[in-house]
Design a protein around this motif. Structure first.
Motif, PDB file in Angstrom:
ATOM      1  N   PHE A 190       0.819  -1.213   0.000  1.00 12.72           N
ATOM      2  CA  PHE A 190       0.000   0.000   0.000  1.00 12.72           C
ATOM      3  C   PHE A 190       0.856   1.267   0.000  1.00 12.72           C
ATOM      4  O   PHE A 190       0.466   2.288  -0.536  1.00 12.72           O
ATOM      5  CB  PHE A 190      -0.932   0.030   1.228  1.00 12.72           C
ATOM      6  CG  PHE A 190      -1.999  -1.021   1.197  1.00 12.72           C
ATOM      7  CD1 PHE A 190      -3.161  -0.819   0.461  1.00 12.72           C
ATOM      8  CD2 PHE A 190      -1.855  -2.217   1.883  1.00 12.72           C
ATOM      9  CE1 PHE A 190      -4.160  -1.777   0.419  1.00 12.72           C
ATOM     10  CE2 PHE A 190      -2.846  -3.192   1.839  1.00 12.72           C
ATOM     11  CZ  PHE A 190      -4.006  -2.974   1.112  1.00 12.72           C
ATOM     12  N   GLY A 231       3.451   2.268  -1.520  1.00 16.78           N
ATOM     13  CA  GLY A 231       4.006   2.839  -2.742  1.00 16.78           C
ATOM     14  C   GLY A 231       2.971   3.335  -3.738  1.00 16.78           C
ATOM     15  O   GLY A 231       3.316   3.732  -4.844  1.00 16.78           O
ATOM     16  N   LEU A 232       1.689   3.346  -3.352  1.00 24.84           N
ATOM     17  CA  LEU A 232       0.647   3.743  -4.307  1.00 24.84           C
ATOM     18  C   LEU A 232       0.562   5.259  -4.448  1.00 24.84           C
ATOM     19  O   LEU A 232       0.432   5.973  -3.453  1.00 24.84           O
ATOM     20  CB  LEU A 232      -0.718   3.205  -3.859  1.00 24.84           C
ATOM     21  CG  LEU A 232      -0.854   1.689  -3.700  1.00 24.84           C
ATOM     22  CD1 LEU A 232      -2.266   1.354  -3.239  1.00 24.84           C
ATOM     23  CD2 LEU A 232      -0.526   0.977  -5.003  1.00 24.84           C
ATOM     24  N   HIS A 233       0.620   5.709  -5.697  1.00 21.39           N
ATOM     25  CA  HIS A 233       0.442   7.155  -5.933  1.00 21.39           C
ATOM     26  C   HIS A 233      -1.055   7.462  -5.920  1.00 21.39           C
ATOM     27  O   HIS A 233      -1.862   6.708  -6.464  1.00 21.39           O
ATOM     28  CB  HIS A 233       1.059   7.529  -7.291  1.00 21.39           C
ATOM     29  CG  HIS A 233       1.151   9.007  -7.504  1.00 21.39           C
ATOM     30  ND1 HIS A 233       0.055   9.779  -7.826  1.00 21.39           N
ATOM     31  CD2 HIS A 233       2.212   9.860  -7.413  1.00 21.39           C
ATOM     32  CE1 HIS A 233       0.447  11.053  -7.932  1.00 21.39           C
ATOM     33  NE2 HIS A 233       1.754  11.124  -7.680  1.00 21.39           N
TER      34      HIS A 233
END
Lengths: 440, 125, 492
Positions: free
Chosen positions: C122, C124-126
């Motif tokens: 979660f 690293g989600l842009h």
């Protein structure tokens, strides 16, 4: 959904045994837990079963989130627009997860919250050094809400003026939040590409970005003079990471500096938590919203840190308050403070050098593919830029996604890219190779 | 019992007024300063600002409280006691010496509705 | 706790570094000679790998560059780790000890929450990634929305607000949108009880609403007769905290809801005090149209020393169409906090949630009944998750010697290893001492607290000076806040 095998006899976070409950009820003088709700009118007692899943055990929770996590696609991020994929030093989560920081409330009792107060003091001072401003507060929710609060602050600082000018060069989410925040109180908001064209005697504040939504570093020459001549305050929205190399808000003549400190090593985490900052010149200190930590002495003269200038705050001003912020993003301010301590001036400069070099390399390589034209030829940029696409944007984006890249977000008829120091040459080359496969 | 000077006029929001020709000198009463505790900051208007009777023209701040200052008369701010900027404690030390603003009055008849020392003593206890 | 007197700046030594970055950009494996493209165009890539002094300086015109030297600490990694470890040791958290701070719900923060929140799948989600690439994250938000709706009886929530006050502001914006959509533009007043949290009137003010205060009766509850004349076509709504800040359930809420709705207004529920209702009472069933929750209170996410929190706002049928209009934060809200709260709710499940509120209420009443002989209890009825004492019964004042105040009691508690309760709030009482134990404290902890409070009361009766001088064992003594406010030192 999930089936549970949880044993109903106990729950790790409720320490009460049946005996404990009995002893406590006896002391109170009631017969049952239900009797403690005898003051609640009967119709309001919820008698149904809650529409929730069966209780999970810790391992089941782990497995559940692992399975959800796998539904996300892990992409190499080549987009910014307010959230930047910078590197996080290992030390930071280690420090911020120390329970004395993590599980403390807002610093309430001065004598046993000196740890929190000290790092907030350090954060305020670092924000001042980055921006060149005199005073900063303990933090804001994020950059966009900090921008909105800064505009409201400008209205509070200039008596009898209630109009603000907002540059449409700001990122979209800043414009959206500012619109919402200022819609209801009696403040007139003018959105303008050229802010000076809208200046007038009733203007309290003007907000401009230091880097525009298209990534172009702004030349703000003359803006502060014009804004001040009109009797208004200049607010600059900036990326604190970039301030290691770019002209500071103070050097541009701004009165208030705001922005989002997510760029200081805070993970993307699908949009939050991040942390906003708000700093100003000394003259406006008493109108700065939110908490401020100041240095003081205790009875024996020991240096200590207190929440100061509290009379401005919502819990004292109540309906006279100009801001209602109380909880902010303290732990994320600690995150950024530890980041800046580790990076130092040289590390932060290097982050900019690496990002800038990578972004310019990508820019050049993308142009060479023949699939883009320059959007703003000759305009300087750091890590984020726009290009004019000559190919079908949807196809381009899909191809990039399929290859594991989040890039080429559409914006105002352009596509936008961003490169941070985390992106390697292999990754950039691979992205360019994918672009080359898109038919012209 | 707080100190009330006989020769002054008072508002029910605890400001005092000393009349000097067309100028009203405005401060806060001993009762008000005692209620506030140690005053840490006085927010004042600028010279030339207009004020109206009953509307706030500034504020007092202490560590635990903030209180608006209401103008007892209408007019234009003729002078501001800039000494209070660095020494807000002067109000605690002698509230009747530490005036806050002087107002060039636009309507002297407004003075009629202010309280005498005796009338003010009724509410300030 | 110990005293440690450094600031990170004071450890700085020019030339020392604490960072680890690649020595030159992009891949170290590549050599300049291998970069074919560089010769073809403008040599950008070549410059990249040549280790030149400043790429920024070459790309950005001089007059756009920083002029002043950036003074940040120059310290090593070990300096940083030791410094912040030392700072942490001057702090008191829930993990340190009992934290009965009223209206703050300082319950234990389960560690599984932290593990989930830092999950790499979660982190690293842009936030602008297309929905089909963040299906797991969307499911977290949707699942949490459904769970909160079930718990509160509201229809849906927006997760944009990052704190309780932020939720209040967002909720009041929704109140305004509801009226604006009906062209009911005269509704600019909002009714707030005199016992309300200070943020209520402040939130209303910054939302452009005028505040009308409604008095509490002698029983500490909103006086319905005093409310009636305030209602009319100019009323946007009422903000209620139920149970209120005295910990008392507003039992006439049914009638109040009817009256407010009849006059065309809406009811806002301040969720700061939701904890005792967890598993027992749903705000939606009481007639509330808009509410916020503090995930960092009711749903066990840590307070972080003042955030990040999360203050989702839920709405009922009436306000549902407007839910997504106010944009009060930049992306999707504090997603990391949502992960924690969702993890906690999944552990509670439909089974354990039923006990959460009742056990919090049990603990509060137990302390109240155990201490009412030493502290003044202004309103002696069953309380919910918290209650308020109005100072000591015997403060020790005699012969011109000042008695012990609520502040003194609070400071003395620190000496005994407890955090203080909330003091001087609500404003209805002069010596307010507001205690909230939560459901995560054991009987032994509560008994220990009760014993210490009795001991402090005895000390006060014997010699209030013991309390006047407290704390005696904290890292610092009481600070001089007056001179700090008169001459603020904000830069060392």
């Amino acid at each position: 959904m999930l089936k549970s095998q949880t044993d109903m006899s106990g729950f790790a976070y409720f320490p009460h045994t049946e005996d404990d409950i009995r002893v406590m009820l006896e002391r109170i003088g009631v017969r049952s837990l239900d009797e403690l709700y005898s003051d609640v009118p009967e119709p309001f007692i919820y008698k149904g079963e809650y529409d929730l899943p069966d209780a999970l055990s810790e391992q089941q929770v782990r497995d559940f989130f692992e399975s959800l996590g796998k539904k996300n696609t892990q992409l190499k991020v080549f987009v910014g627009q307010g959230a930047y994929d910078h590197y996080t030093p290992a030390v930071i989560p280690y420090i911020t997860s120390r329970s004395e920081f993590l599980t403390a409330y807002t610093p309430d009792q001065c004598e046993i919250s000196q740890g929190t107060r000290r790092y907030i003091f350090e954060w305020q001072r670092m924000v001042c050094r980055l921006t060149g401003m005199d005073v900063a507060n303990a933090s804001m929710y994020d950059g966009p809400s900090a921008a909105a609060e800064a505009l409201r602050m400008a209205v509070a600082c200039t008596r009898k003026r209630n109009k603000v000018i907002v540059s449409t060069k700001l990122q979209q989410n800043v414009l959206d939040v500012v619109s919402s925040y200022l819609k209801y109180p009696d403040i007139e908001v003018v959105f303008a590409w050229d802010v000076l064209s809208a200046l007038g005697p009733d203007v309290a504040g003007v907000i401009v970005p230091s880097i525009c939504r298209h990534g172009v570093i702004q030349d703000l020459t003359g803006i502060a003079d014009a804004v001040h001549a009109a009797g208004a305050l200049l607010i600059e929205y900036c990326d604190p990471s970039a301030l290691a190399v770019l002209k500071t808000p103070a050097e541009w003549g701004a009165d208030i500096a705001v922005g989002d400190a997510q760029t200081l090593g805070i993970p993307l985490c699908y949009g939050g938590p991040y942390v906003g900052f708000l700093a100003c010149r000394n003259e406006y200190m008493r109108k700065l919203p939110g908490r401020i930590v100041g240095q003081a002495g205790d009875a024996s003269g020991k240096r200590c840190f207190v929440l100061t200038l509290q009379a401005r705050e919502q819990h004292i001003r109540r309906e006279k308050a100009t801001s209602n912020i109380c909880s902010n993003e303290s732990l994320m301010a600690l995150w950024a403070t530890v980041y800046l301590s580790l990076m130092g001036p040289e590390g932060l400069r290097k982050v900019n050098e690496l990002s800038c070099a990578g972004a310019h390399y990508l820019y050049d390589e993308l142009l060479k593919t023949g699939r883009f034209e320059e959007a703003f030829p000759g305009k300087p940029f750091l890590k984020e830029f726009c290009l004019k696409p000559l190919v079908d944007v949807e196809k381009l984006q899909q191809k990039l996604l399929d290859a594991g890249f989040f890039a080429a977000l559409e914006l105002d008829g352009y596509v936008t890219f961003c490169v941070t120091e985390k992106r390697t040459k292999e990754e950039i080359d691979a992205l360019v190779a994918v672009v080359k496969e898109v038919e012209l | 019992m707080s100190k009330i000077l006989e020769e002054l006029l008072y508002s029910d929001s605890h400001e005092w007024v000393k009349v000097d020709g067309n100028i009203a000198i405005v401060g806060v009463s001993d009762f008000a300063q005692a209620e506030m505790g140690d005053i840490t900051y006085v927010d004042v208007p600028s010279e030339g600002d207009s004020v109206s009777k009953g509307e706030d023209f500034g504020a007092l701040e202490s560590v635990k409280a903030s209180s608006e200052l209401y103008s007892p008369v209408s007019g234009t701010v003729a002078a501001v006691n800039t000494e209070l900027e660095d020494k807000p404690e002067l109000i605690n030390e002698d509230p009747y010496a530490a005036w806050i603003i002087k107002v060039e009055m636009s309507d002297k008849s407004e003075l009629d509705s202010l309280l005498s020392a005796a009338a003010y003593a009724e509410i300030a206890d | 706790m110990k005293y440690y007197d450094k600031l990170i700046f004071e450890l700085s030594h020019p030339g020392r570094t604490g960072y680890s970055l690649p020595s030159c950009s992009l891949s170290a494996a590549e050599t300049p000679g291998n970069v074919q493209s560089s010769a073809e165009t403008d040599n950008t890539a070549a410059r990249l790998f040549s280790g030149e002094q400043s790429f920024v300086r070459e790309s950005v015109p001089n007059h756009l560059l920083r002029e002043s030297i950036l003074e940040l600490p120059e310290v090593s990694e070990v300096d940083v780790v030791r410094h912040y470890t030392n700072l942490s040791q001057m702090n008191f958290g829930v993990d340190t000890g009992f934290y009965p701070l009223g209206s703050c719900t300082m319950k234990y923060n389960p560690k599984i929450n932290e593990e989930i929140a830092s999950h790499p799948l979660f982190a690293g989600l842009h936030p602008l990634q297309p929905d089909e690439t963040v299906k797991g994250a969307r499911e977290v938000i949707e699942g949490l929305d459904a769970a909160l709706a079930a718990i509160t009886g509201m229809k849906h929530f927006t997760f944009l607000p990052c704190a309780g006050a932020h939720g209040e502001l967002t909720g009041l914006m929704l109140m305004r949108e509801y009226h604006l959509a009906r062209n009911d533009n005269a509704r600019t007043k909002v009714i707030v009880p005199d016992s309300a949290h200070g943020t209520n009137p402040a939130s209303a003010a910054v939302c452009g609403l005028q505040i009308v205060e409604v008095k509490s009766g002698a029983d500490g509850l909103v006086d319905v007769e005093a409310l009636k004349p305030l209602l009319g076509p100019d009323v946007a709504g009422i903000m209620m905290t139920n149970p209120n800040t005295l910990g008392l359930f507003e039992r006439q809420i049914g009638e109040i809801a009817e009256l407010v709705h009849e006059c065309g207004g809406l009811l806002y529920y301040d969720g700061a005090n939701m904890n005792p209702l967890l598993g027992k009472v749903r705000p939606g069933d009481m007639g509330f149209d808009i509410m916020h929750l503090n995930l960092h209170k009711t749903f066990s996410t840590p307070h972080g020393g003042g955030g990040p929190g999360s203050g989702p706002v839920g709405v009922g049928e009436r306000v549902l169409p407007y839910l997504n209009i106010p944009r009060t934060s930049g992306f999707h809200g504090n997603f990391g906090v949502m992960l924690r709260a969702y993890a906690y709710i999944l552990m509670l499940g439909k089974q354990h949630i039923k006990m959460a509120g009742p056990l919090a209420t049990l603990s509060a009443n137990y302390i109240k009944e155990s201490l009412k002989d030493c502290f003044k209890l202004p309103i002696a009825s069953v309380c919910k998750h918290e209650f308020v004492f109005d100072g000591l019964i015997n403060d020790g004042a005699r012969d011109g010697k000042a008695g012990a105040t609520t502040l003194d009691v609070a400071k003395r508690l620190l000496d005994y290893g407890f955090h203080a309760p909330t003091i001087y709030f609500p404003l209805l009482f002069h010596q307010a001492l507001m205690i909230e134990p939560t459901e995560t404290e054991s009987l032994e902890t509560l008994d220990e607290f009760i014993a210490v409070m009795k001991k402090i009361a005895a000390e006060a009766a014997e010699d209030p000076d013991i309390l006047h001088g407290a704390p005696h064992n904290a890292p610092i003594g009481r600070p001089d806040e007056t001179s700090a406010a008169r001459n603020p030192i904000l830069k060392a």
